[in-house]
Design a protein around this motif. Structure first.
Motif, PDB file in Angstrom:
ATOM      1  N   GLY A  96       0.721  -1.280   0.077  1.00  0.00           N
ATOM      2  CA  GLY A  96      -0.067   0.021   0.075  1.00  0.00           C
ATOM      3  C   GLY A  96       0.771   1.419  -0.085  1.00  0.00           C
ATOM      4  O   GLY A  96       0.511   2.264  -0.676  1.00  0.00           O
ATOM      5  N   LEU A  97       1.904   1.337   0.682  1.00  0.00           N
ATOM      6  CA  LEU A  97       2.846   2.490   0.867  1.00  0.00           C
ATOM      7  C   LEU A  97       3.511   2.726  -0.595  1.00  0.00           C
ATOM      8  O   LEU A  97       3.539   3.805  -0.981  1.00  0.00           O
ATOM      9  CB  LEU A  97       3.795   2.280   1.909  1.00  0.00           C
ATOM     10  CG  LEU A  97       3.316   2.301   3.486  1.00  0.00           C
ATOM     11  CD1 LEU A  97       4.710   2.242   4.302  1.00  0.00           C
ATOM     12  CD2 LEU A  97       2.836   3.761   3.825  1.00  0.00           C
ATOM     13  N   MET A  98       3.781   1.690  -1.249  1.00  0.00           N
ATOM     14  CA  MET A  98       4.484   1.810  -2.559  1.00  0.00           C
ATOM     15  C   MET A  98       3.615   2.365  -3.674  1.00  0.00           C
ATOM     16  O   MET A  98       3.870   2.997  -4.705  1.00  0.00           O
ATOM     17  CB  MET A  98       5.167   0.405  -2.817  1.00  0.00           C
ATOM     18  CG  MET A  98       6.282  -0.037  -2.106  1.00  0.00           C
ATOM     19  SD  MET A  98       7.363  -1.288  -2.644  1.00  0.00           S
ATOM     20  CE  MET A  98       6.157  -2.521  -2.312  1.00  0.00           C
ATOM     21  N   VAL A 148       9.684   8.326  -0.108  1.00  0.00           N
ATOM     22  CA  VAL A 148      10.021   6.920  -0.351  1.00  0.00           C
ATOM     23  C   VAL A 148      11.026   6.481   0.845  1.00  0.00           C
ATOM     24  O   VAL A 148      11.005   5.393   1.303  1.00  0.00           O
ATOM     25  CB  VAL A 148      11.003   6.709  -1.608  1.00  0.00           C
ATOM     26  CG1 VAL A 148      11.522   5.355  -1.997  1.00  0.00           C
ATOM     27  CG2 VAL A 148       9.818   6.999  -2.982  1.00  0.00           C
ATOM     28  N   ASP A 149      11.883   7.313   1.412  1.00  0.00           N
ATOM     29  CA  ASP A 149      12.821   6.936   2.306  1.00  0.00           C
ATOM     30  C   ASP A 149      12.040   6.611   3.573  1.00  0.00           C
ATOM     31  O   ASP A 149      12.659   6.086   4.395  1.00  0.00           O
ATOM     32  CB  ASP A 149      13.808   8.080   2.543  1.00  0.00           C
ATOM     33  CG  ASP A 149      14.502   8.733   1.445  1.00  0.00           C
ATOM     34  OD1 ASP A 149      14.867   7.730   0.623  1.00  0.00           O
ATOM     35  OD2 ASP A 149      14.921   9.809   1.556  1.00  0.00           O
ATOM     36  N   GLU A 150      10.822   6.988   3.639  1.00  0.00           N
ATOM     37  CA  GLU A 150      10.178   6.663   4.830  1.00  0.00           C
ATOM     38  C   GLU A 150       9.133   5.227   4.822  1.00  0.00           C
ATOM     39  O   GLU A 150       8.760   4.791   5.931  1.00  0.00           O
ATOM     40  CB  GLU A 150       9.102   7.856   5.323  1.00  0.00           C
ATOM     41  CG  GLU A 150       9.547   9.210   5.665  1.00  0.00           C
ATOM     42  CD  GLU A 150       8.250  10.241   5.808  1.00  0.00           C
ATOM     43  OE1 GLU A 150       8.306  10.982   6.850  1.00  0.00           O
ATOM     44  OE2 GLU A 150       7.377  10.032   4.932  1.00  0.00           O
ATOM     45  N   VAL A 155       7.242   0.517   7.643  1.00  0.00           N
ATOM     46  CA  VAL A 155       6.799  -1.037   7.531  1.00  0.00           C
ATOM     47  C   VAL A 155       7.339  -1.608   8.780  1.00  0.00           C
ATOM     48  O   VAL A 155       6.961  -2.530   9.494  1.00  0.00           O
ATOM     49  CB  VAL A 155       7.399  -1.619   6.363  1.00  0.00           C
ATOM     50  CG1 VAL A 155       7.381  -3.078   6.348  1.00  0.00           C
ATOM     51  CG2 VAL A 155       6.776  -1.101   4.892  1.00  0.00           C
ATOM     52  N   GLY A 156       8.516  -1.401   9.197  1.00  0.00           N
ATOM     53  CA  GLY A 156       8.948  -1.488  10.578  1.00  0.00           C
ATOM     54  C   GLY A 156       8.360  -1.384  11.689  1.00  0.00           C
ATOM     55  O   GLY A 156       8.312  -2.366  12.612  1.00  0.00           O
ATOM     56  N   LEU A 157       7.623  -0.287  11.878  1.00  0.00           N
ATOM     57  CA  LEU A 157       6.821   0.209  12.989  1.00  0.00           C
ATOM     58  C   LEU A 157       5.728  -0.879  12.753  1.00  0.00           C
ATOM     59  O   LEU A 157       5.176  -1.127  13.845  1.00  0.00           O
ATOM     60  CB  LEU A 157       6.446   1.714  12.937  1.00  0.00           C
ATOM     61  CG  LEU A 157       7.301   2.698  13.150  1.00  0.00           C
ATOM     62  CD1 LEU A 157       7.059   4.075  12.677  1.00  0.00           C
ATOM     63  CD2 LEU A 157       7.688   2.699  14.692  1.00  0.00           C
ATOM     64  N   LEU A 158       4.851  -0.961  11.654  1.00  0.00           N
ATOM     65  CA  LEU A 158       3.972  -2.037  11.814  1.00  0.00           C
ATOM     66  C   LEU A 158       4.191  -3.500  11.928  1.00  0.00           C
ATOM     67  O   LEU A 158       3.526  -4.276  12.901  1.00  0.00           O
ATOM     68  CB  LEU A 158       3.216  -1.900  10.542  1.00  0.00           C
ATOM     69  CG  LEU A 158       1.916  -2.629  10.235  1.00  0.00           C
ATOM     70  CD1 LEU A 158       0.821  -1.629   9.463  1.00  0.00           C
ATOM     71  CD2 LEU A 158       1.954  -3.956   9.581  1.00  0.00           C
ATOM     72  N   THR A 159       5.331  -3.759  11.603  1.00  0.00           N
ATOM     73  CA  THR A 159       5.751  -4.914  11.729  1.00  0.00           C
ATOM     74  C   THR A 159       6.012  -5.293  13.217  1.00  0.00           C
ATOM     75  O   THR A 159       5.689  -6.351  13.983  1.00  0.00           O
ATOM     76  CB  THR A 159       7.158  -5.439  11.011  1.00  0.00           C
ATOM     77  OG1 THR A 159       6.877  -5.025   9.575  1.00  0.00           O
ATOM     78  CG2 THR A 159       7.643  -6.924  11.165  1.00  0.00           C
ATOM     79  N   MET A 160       6.673  -4.422  14.067  1.00  0.00           N
ATOM     80  CA  MET A 160       6.654  -4.365  15.520  1.00  0.00           C
ATOM     81  C   MET A 160       5.573  -4.494  16.032  1.00  0.00           C
ATOM     82  O   MET A 160       5.481  -5.248  17.298  1.00  0.00           O
ATOM     83  CB  MET A 160       7.646  -3.104  16.013  1.00  0.00           C
ATOM     84  CG  MET A 160       9.212  -3.258  15.728  1.00  0.00           C
ATOM     85  SD  MET A 160      10.125  -1.894  16.435  1.00  0.00           S
ATOM     86  CE  MET A 160       9.606  -0.466  15.453  1.00  0.00           C
ATOM     87  N   GLY A 161       4.429  -3.580  15.599  1.00  0.00           N
ATOM     88  CA  GLY A 161       3.241  -3.962  16.425  1.00  0.00           C
ATOM     89  C   GLY A 161       2.477  -5.128  15.836  1.00  0.00           C
ATOM     90  O   GLY A 161       1.930  -5.845  17.283  1.00  0.00           O
TER      91      GLY A 161
END
Length: 364
Positions: A96-98, A148-150, A155-161
């Motif tokens: 979705g982000l991409m 793009v840099d974000e 994705v890392g934040l959602l994965t940690m959640g």
């Protein structure tokens, strides 16, 4: 048909609809499950409030929705299952982000995501909420402004959640499996073309159609339209689709009043985190009993999760009205899709065309 018989028929129809609308389903769900689900969504917000980065906590709280896919099976199976769902949530959000950087293709890409995720959920018989939260994560990501840099950070934040949700699920399972025996892992039934492929293609098409209509109407927050569409169209029968559509519209209308009161409060990051925990606990307690009642509390919860970082930047009345319009439009498209899905003539005609696209094995 006489006037009296027409009136009697109308009264009978209203009585049946009222019965469907007000019937409560018995539930054996223990309070520990809603509490653990609320922690999975609320703890990331508390961490974000602690570090004064609520926007990071909001992203991780979406990953916390992974907890809701926890099955009532033995420990080994449920943890593997939940980790697979965590990967699916992260992948959907990343796609979705991409998609955000492909504005001309986001309708097609989101429809494709909905189709593929629904196929996987149908193949592995993923129970409710099915593909809903995967598509919601992708839709929110597609309309989240950024660079793009974000993308790796988000994705890392959602994965940690999602990983926090898995950790909470582990300790919850250690406790709950002492109170009730797990269900055996049922073997997967053979997949059928109609259930896995045809339904998924049609669901993806109508999700894309709902988003295309939302964009054509230039709605401010079009991502809620496909989410509402998917929530309605997933009904197992036309009656279930109609009930879900009616309960979602009426529940959202009532939830608007609750959201108005909640969002009018003096909210800081800690209060937002506590509100999310309270609302999530209430939703998971009610949703197995009556979907419409749960939607009343889903409305302010989704507004908090999606808009908490930008509260005050837009008039509250405009935000709430926009949410209701998005829900209404999504439900209408979802109802139309449900009618097509449960129409034998439609399934026969379109299914014949889809089967022609299936590769045939080579002849010996």
């Amino acid at each position: 048909m006489t006037t009296r018989s027409r009136l009697q028929r109308a009264r009978d129809l209203i009585r049946v609809e009222w019965q469907h609308l007000t019937t409560l389903t018995p539930s054996t769900r223990r309070w520990q499950m809603p509490f653990a689900a609320a922690l999975a969504s609320g703890l990331p917000l508390m961490v974000g409030a602690w570090f004064d980065h609520l926007e990071y906590g909001l992203i991780s709280s979406i990953g916390g929705l992974t907890f809701l896919y926890l099955p009532n099976t033995p420990m080994s199976h449920r943890m593997v299952w939940l980790m697979a769902c965590a990967f699916g949530m992260s992948a959907s959000y990343a796609l979705g982000l991409m998609t955000h950087f492909l504005p001309l293709a986001n309708v097609a890409v989101l429809g494709l995501i909905a189709m593929l995720v629904t196929m996987v959920c149908r193949f592995y018989r993923v129970g409710p909420p099915g593909s809903l939260f995967f598509v919601m994560a992708a839709a929110i990501g597609a309309y989240t402004p950024g660079t793009v840099d974000e993308i790796p950070l988000r994705v890392g934040l959602l994965t940690m959640g999602a990983l926090l949700a898995a950790l909470i699920a582990f300790f919850y399972s250690l406790h709950i499996l002492r109170l009730q025996a797990p269900e055996p892992v049922a073997p997967l039934p053979p997949p059928t073309f109609d259930f896995v492929v045809f339904d998924a293609v049609m669901i993806g098409a109508f999700v894309a159609l709902s988003l295309a209509i939302a964009q054509a109407l230039q709605l401010d927050r079009p991502y809620w339209v496909p989410v509402s569409c998917l929530a309605v169209i997933q009904g197992v029968s036309l009656r279930a689709v109609w009930n879900r559509q009616l309960q979602r519209v009426l529940g959202t209308a009532a939830g608007m009043l609750l959201a108005w009161g909640v969002l009018s409060l003096p909210l800081d990051p800690w209060r937002i985190a506590l509100l999310v925990i309270l609302l999530a606990f209430t939703i998971e307690t009610l949703v197995v009993r009556h979907y419409g009642l749960a939607v009343i509390f889903i409305t302010p919860l989704t507004l908090l999760l999606a808009e908490a970082a930008t509260l005050g930047q837009a008039p509250l009345a405009e935000l709430i009205a926009s949410r209701f319009i998005d829900t209404l439009l999504g439900c209408v498209v979802g109802l139309a899709g449900g009618i097509c899905l449960h129409s034998e003539r439609f399934r026969e005609h379109v299914g014949r065309l889809l089967r022609r696209l299936v590769p045939r094995p080579p002849q010996p």
